[in-house]
Design an enzyme around this catalytic site. Structure first.
Site: not given
Ligand code: NAP
Length: 289
Positions: A121, A98, A54
């Site tokens: 997300d 995460q 990412k």
């Protein structure tokens, strides 16, 4: 019959190039680059790889990345305070924590504390709800990435019988909602489904999101179906595979994603798109806080 491979890696690279151009255009107009805050707790090897990918994608596209690598022992209160601080920071457009999180942290609380307008997300109940009522805003990265992979095939999926295997909040459920929005007739299968084989056998489009290698047998795939494998499983020899038996499925399907190199890279590219979108929508005053 041998399936066409949906090359997620190449499609994701092209998407990252597009995002890079859009950000360069913003900078040329005197606007700032988007900023993504990425929070990683602990040293789980798989999580570290996902976070590295990412951050690399941020570098490639020109998105400013803020790294918060914290010990696994970080308290829930401290993590919530950091999220609140990032919510309040006008220079931060996206916040990503995460997963998986250490056991002492309640994931639901973390997701719901991230401002819906910075939830790149696409996990916040507000954003899932927007998708459910056909007004998607920030869309869950993996399912929306799958939609883009499907679009890349040029196949009209309107009215197809789609089966999604797996119903998690982050992947399976929003995947079913995306396919419904795209006009498919959708069946969701899960642990309690009585006859998974029968459901898969009648599907024109199969999406697997379980995390069990070989759960879906290649011989179940309807000839000419589209097969999307979201699952990521590490085998004993260290190699990766999906939930669907690739070798046999690819002899029957018309289109198939490989693992690795299918859905995974597209998830990261969609995250970058969401970060840019979050900035644009907030600038336009079109997002809830
Ligand atoms: P998860 O939270 O563990 O959910 C797994 C789902 O599979 C659950 O809904 C579960 O049903 C269902 N399931 C379990 N056993 C089943 C069975 N025998 N038959 C049918 N359904 C069954 O996992 P997740 O976060 O959704 O992730 C799923 C997989 O996708 C994992 O391999 C993960 O690594 C991968 N993934 C890949 C990407 C990517 O970018 N490629 C992104 C995210 C996740 P119940 O709810 O009934 O228990």
């Amino acid at each position: 019959m041998s399936a066409n491979i949906i090359n997620g890696k190449a499609i994701a690279e092209a998407t990252l190039d597009e995002i890079k151009s859009l950000i360069e255009k913003r900078l040329a107009q005197g606007q700032r680059a988007p900023t993504l805050a990425v929070i990683l707790l602990g040293t789980d090897a798989a999580s570290a790889i996902y976070v590295r990918n990412k951050r690399l994608a941020c570098e490639k596209t020109g998105i400013r990345s803020l790294a918060y690598d914290l010990p696994a022992s970080t308290s829930e209160a401290d993590l919530l305070a950091l999220i609140q601080q990032l919510n309040d920071d006008d220079e931060v457009d996206g916040i990503l924590v995460q997963s998986p999180l250490p056991a002492h942290i309640e994931e639901k609380k973390i997701i719901e504390t991230i401002s819906a307008s910075k939830d790149v997300d696409g996990f916040h109940p507000y954003n899932i709800g927007r998708l459910a009522v056909r007004q998607p805003t920030l869309r869950s990265c993996t399912p929306y990435g799958v939609i883009k992979l499907l679009q890349s095939t040029g196949v009209n999926i309107l009215g197809l019988d789609a089966v999604v295997v797996g119903v998690s909040n982050h992947v399976g459920r929003p995947m079913a909602l995306e396919l419904l929005l795209a006009g498919c007739t959708v069946t969701s299968c899960h642990r309690h489904t009585k006859d998974l084989r029968a459901a898969v056998e009648r599907a024109d489009l199969v999406v697997a999101a379980v995390g069990k290698a070989g759960l879906i047998k290649g011989e179940w795939i309807k000839p000419g179906a589209i097969v999307i494998d979201i699952g990521i499983n590490r085998l004993q020899d260290g190699s990766l595979c999906g939930d669907i038996e690739f070798a046999t499925a690819s002899q029957r399907a018309a289109w198939i994603t490989p693992v690795p190199g299918g859905v995974g890279p597209m998830t990261v590219a969609t995250l970058m798109q969401n970060t840019l979108k979050a900035l644009e929508l907030r600038e336009a005053g079109k997002l809830a806080s």
